[in-house]
Enzyme design. Structure first.
Site, PDB file in Angstrom:
ATOM      1  N   ASN A 208       0.793  -1.679  -0.488  1.00  0.00           N
ATOM      2  CA  ASN A 208       0.288   0.063  -0.507  1.00  0.00           C
ATOM      3  C   ASN A 208       0.754   1.099  -0.108  1.00  0.00           C
ATOM      4  OD1 ASN A 208       1.050   0.595   2.715  1.00  0.00           O
ATOM      5  ND2 ASN A 208      -0.855  -0.962   3.157  1.00  0.00           N
ATOM      6  N   ASP A 277      -4.100  -6.405   4.880  1.00  0.00           N
ATOM      7  CA  ASP A 277      -4.978  -6.657   5.691  1.00  0.00           C
ATOM      8  C   ASP A 277      -5.195  -8.807   4.327  1.00  0.00           C
ATOM      9  OD1 ASP A 277      -6.505  -5.650   7.292  1.00  0.00           O
ATOM     10  OD2 ASP A 277      -6.663  -4.067   5.930  1.00  0.00           O
ATOM     11  N   LYS A 287       8.174 -17.032 -11.293  1.00  0.00           N
ATOM     12  CA  LYS A 287       8.089 -15.580 -11.589  1.00  0.00           C
ATOM     13  C   LYS A 287       6.127 -16.241 -12.940  1.00  0.00           C
ATOM     14  CE  LYS A 287       8.345 -11.868 -15.048  1.00  0.00           C
ATOM     15  NZ  LYS A 287       8.885 -11.097 -16.038  1.00  0.00           N
ATOM     16  N   PHE A 320      -4.521   3.032  14.183  1.00  0.00           N
ATOM     17  CA  PHE A 320      -4.703   4.016  13.944  1.00  0.00           C
ATOM     18  C   PHE A 320      -5.961   3.217  13.508  1.00  0.00           C
ATOM     19  CE2 PHE A 320      -2.342   7.467  12.787  1.00  0.00           C
ATOM     20  CZ  PHE A 320      -1.050   8.016  14.148  1.00  0.00           C
ATOM     21  N   LYS A 334     -13.895  -0.096  15.793  1.00  0.00           N
ATOM     22  CA  LYS A 334     -12.803  -0.608  16.005  1.00  0.00           C
ATOM     23  C   LYS A 334     -11.550  -0.364  17.814  1.00  0.00           C
ATOM     24  CE  LYS A 334     -10.247  -0.480  11.111  1.00  0.00           C
ATOM     25  NZ  LYS A 334     -10.479   0.432  10.133  1.00  0.00           N
ATOM     26  N   LYS A 338     -11.352  -4.568  19.007  1.00  0.00           N
ATOM     27  CA  LYS A 338      -9.675  -4.472  19.130  1.00  0.00           C
ATOM     28  C   LYS A 338      -9.917  -3.821  20.707  1.00  0.00           C
ATOM     29  CE  LYS A 338      -9.198  -4.206  13.885  1.00  0.00           C
ATOM     30  NZ  LYS A 338      -7.941  -4.402  13.419  1.00  0.00           N
TER      31      LYS A 338
HETATM   32  O1  PMT Z   1       2.458   5.986   6.520  1.00  0.00           O
HETATM   33  P1  PMT Z   1       2.238   7.807   5.842  1.00  0.00           P
HETATM   34  O2  PMT Z   1       2.531   7.691   4.385  1.00  0.00           O
HETATM   35  O3  PMT Z   1       2.643   8.274   6.679  1.00  0.00           O
HETATM   36  O4  PMT Z   1       0.480   7.080   6.056  1.00  0.00           O
HETATM   37  C1  PMT Z   1      -0.256   7.320   7.745  1.00  0.00           C
HETATM   38  C2  PMT Z   1      -1.035   6.350   7.410  1.00  0.00           C
HETATM   39  C3  PMT Z   1      -2.124   6.553   6.663  1.00  0.00           C
HETATM   40  C4  PMT Z   1      -0.724   4.842   6.833  1.00  0.00           C
HETATM   41  C5  PMT Z   1      -1.178   6.012   9.079  1.00  0.00           C
HETATM   42  O5  PMT Z   1      -1.408   7.248   9.831  1.00  0.00           O
HETATM   43  C6  PMT Z   1      -2.414   5.472   9.826  1.00  0.00           C
HETATM   44  O6  PMT Z   1      -4.195   5.230   8.823  1.00  0.00           O
HETATM   45  N1  PMT Z   1      -1.988   4.585   9.743  1.00  0.00           N
HETATM   46  C7  PMT Z   1      -3.031   2.846  10.027  1.00  0.00           C
HETATM   47  C8  PMT Z   1      -3.310   2.102   8.888  1.00  0.00           C
HETATM   48  C9  PMT Z   1      -3.525   1.105   8.587  1.00  0.00           C
HETATM   49  O7  PMT Z   1      -3.874  -0.088   8.200  1.00  0.00           O
HETATM   50  O8  PMT Z   1      -5.622   1.330   8.291  1.00  0.00           O
HETATM   51  P2  PMT Z   1      -6.298   0.041   9.308  1.00  0.00           P
HETATM   52  O9  PMT Z   1      -8.122   0.166   9.034  1.00  0.00           O
HETATM   53  O10 PMT Z   1      -6.434  -0.530   7.973  1.00  0.00           O
HETATM   54  O11 PMT Z   1      -6.124  -1.211  10.453  1.00  0.00           O
HETATM   55  C10 PMT Z   1      -6.320  -0.538  11.415  1.00  0.00           C
HETATM   56  C11 PMT Z   1      -5.242  -0.832  12.968  1.00  0.00           C
HETATM   57  O12 PMT Z   1      -5.075  -2.053  12.507  1.00  0.00           O
HETATM   58  C12 PMT Z   1      -3.780   0.437  12.378  1.00  0.00           C
HETATM   59  O13 PMT Z   1      -3.975   0.906  13.459  1.00  0.00           O
HETATM   60  C13 PMT Z   1      -2.926  -1.482  11.628  1.00  0.00           C
HETATM   61  O14 PMT Z   1      -1.389  -1.059  11.972  1.00  0.00           O
HETATM   62  C14 PMT Z   1      -4.047  -2.406  12.670  1.00  0.00           C
HETATM   63  N2  PMT Z   1      -3.546  -3.259  11.552  1.00  0.00           N
HETATM   64  C15 PMT Z   1      -4.672  -3.269  10.450  1.00  0.00           C
HETATM   65  C16 PMT Z   1      -4.352  -4.826   9.898  1.00  0.00           C
HETATM   66  C17 PMT Z   1      -3.562  -6.402  10.356  1.00  0.00           C
HETATM   67  N3  PMT Z   1      -4.032  -7.251   9.644  1.00  0.00           N
HETATM   68  N4  PMT Z   1      -2.850  -6.241  11.392  1.00  0.00           N
HETATM   69  C18 PMT Z   1      -3.451  -5.017  12.195  1.00  0.00           C
HETATM   70  O15 PMT Z   1      -2.487  -4.481  13.217  1.00  0.00           O
END
Ligand code: PMT
Length: 399
Positions: A208, A277, A287, A320, A334, A338
């Site tokens: 991403n 995810d 390949k 986040f 969330k 979580k």
């Molecule tokens: O890195 P930058 O370019 O500065 O951009 C910042 C950002 C946009 C990446 C950051 O501010 C941000 O929003 N990070 C979380 C992005 C994200 O993956 O969001 P989510 O809604 O998909 O995940 C929710 C939370 O679960 C996050 O804390 C993530 O780290 C966590 N997660 C998600 C999937 C997974 N398999 N395991 C996790 O722990």
């Protein structure tokens, strides 16, 4: 980052005064209220109008030219600031400060100041090496004054040596460290940053747009405030922040293992990483050849944050969330699902917010209800604001 902090910058007569323009610009950009005092000699190097245009305020020069009637300028300037920075600081102003001489506005303000005073020396190396200057500096250090620089390099007089004023960035970092010095000293903080990559074949992967900037800024700010920081980072092209232990990972599985290894030893976890995810169910060893349609079967990666919510004890857990719609609804969901202490929702559809930019705007949701919005600002400043909120809530939680 320096919101409403009051900083007085004293500029003396040296070529390096041009660098002070940049320093003042940086301080103002980070929200500080900056007053500039110039000596008569400084006016030969930089026009006061330049400082006045950057700060939006009058520049103070003459002790007896007080257009703000009813105020005693030197006492006001000395008493109302949080930090007084003298940049450049010539041998002359250092000598005056060390001897308590108050014969112009700046030297009077230095004598009357009861805040932190930071000198940024700039002079010819022979003047700097002179035992009298050395004694003056050590006298000022003994009474608690700070010194940043000087540095070695080409000097204005054409010789090489020790005497160049430190760069504005270094002075700026020093000033910010004085405001936040060590308030996180006893804390161990785990931060994740950047994307993960999930391999498809030896050539290709799913990932991403996360640049890591948000997580790295948080790590840098925590370290500057004295915390022991472990940064678990996906692949990014950022330099590691100073005084931070960085663990590099690639996939969500790698990040899961690295986080679990540290989790039980930390006080706070901030999960800013954009973890994929999904990952391909199978990684091809060769390949994949070109074809008209390719169907990839994906499966879920481990949800690291969810797992941490299940096993957490005393740790303060911050997630986040990057969303493009229904921000509040998804954020609250969330936060609960979580078992987080705080969720920082990122509406990445806002121009200038989210992935791969230097700015961000977030809405912080609290475990006990309520939320606060932090408007668009630099990720560095935002990091300080987020940390302030985390510390406030953690203290509340601990009673
Ligand atoms: O890195 P930058 O370019 O500065 O951009 C910042 C950002 C946009 C990446 C950051 O501010 C941000 O929003 N990070 C979380 C992005 C994200 O993956 O969001 P989510 O809604 O998909 O995940 C929710 C939370 O679960 C996050 O804390 C993530 O780290 C966590 N997660 C998600 C999937 C997974 N398999 N395991 C996790 O722990």
């Amino acid at each position: 980052m320096l919101n409403s902090k009051k900083i007085t910058v004293g500029v003396t007569g040296g070529i390096a005064a041009y660098k002070t323009v940049e320093l003042v610009r940086m301080l103002v950009k980070e929200g500080a209220h900056v007053n500039v005092i110039m000596t008569g000699a400084a006016k030969h190097f930089v026009n006061p109008l330049l400082f006045s245009a950057i700060t939006g305020k009058k520049v103070y020069i003459d002790m007896f030219d007080d257009s703000d009637s009813g105020r005693i300028t030197h006492i006001d300037l000395a008493k109302t600031c949080d930090i007084l920075v003298v940049a450049p600081a010539t041998a002359n102003i250092i000598a005056k400060a060390a001897c308590g001489i108050a014969d112009n506005l700046l030297s009077t303000v230095i004598l009357a100041a009861n805040c932190e005073v930071v000198f940024c020396p700039a002079m010819n190396s022979a003047m700097y090496e002179n035992p009298i200057t050395k004694q003056n500096i050590s006298k000022l250090k003994k009474i608690g004054c700070h010194f940043v620089g000087p540095k070695s390099g080409m000097l204005a007089c054409g010789t090489e040596g020790l005497g160049r004023m430190a760069e504005p960035r270094e002075i700026f970092d020093y000033i910010t460290s004085l405001f936040f010095d060590d308030d996180l000293k006893n804390l161990k903080i785990l931060i994740t940053a950047g994307p993960t990559v999930e391999h498809i074949d030896p050539i290709r992967y799913i990932s991403n747009r996360s640049s890591g900037k948000m997580g790295y800024s948080l790590a840098e700010a925590c370290a500057k405030r004295g915390a022991k920081v472990i940064l678990i980072s996906g692949p990014v092209s950022l330099a590691p922040p100073a005084n931070v232990d960085v663990v590099y990972v690639k996939t969500a599985e790698d990040m899961y293992r690295a986080v679990m290894k540290e989790f039980y030893n930390v006080d706070i976890i901030i999960k800013a990483a954009a973890v994929c995810d999904f990952k391909p169910r199978e990684i091809k060893s060769d390949k994949i050849k070109k074809q008209d349609v390719l169907v990839l079967e994906l499966e879920k990666t481990p949800d690291i944050l969810k797992k941490l919510g299940e096993i957490k004890g005393k740790q303060f857990l911050v997630g986040f969330a990057a969303e493009t719609r229904n921000i509040d609804e998804y954020a609250v969901k969330k936060l609960k699902e979580k078992n987080l202490d705080m969720l920082i929702a990122n509406d990445v559809s806002i121009e200038g917010a989210g992935f791969d930019v230097d700015t961000n705007a977030v809405k912080i949701f609290y475990k006990n209800g309520g939320a606060v919005e932090l408007p668009l600002m630099g990720k560095k400043e935002l990091s300080y604001r987020i940390i302030d909120e985390i510390i406030r809530c953690r203290n509340e939680k601990r009673g």
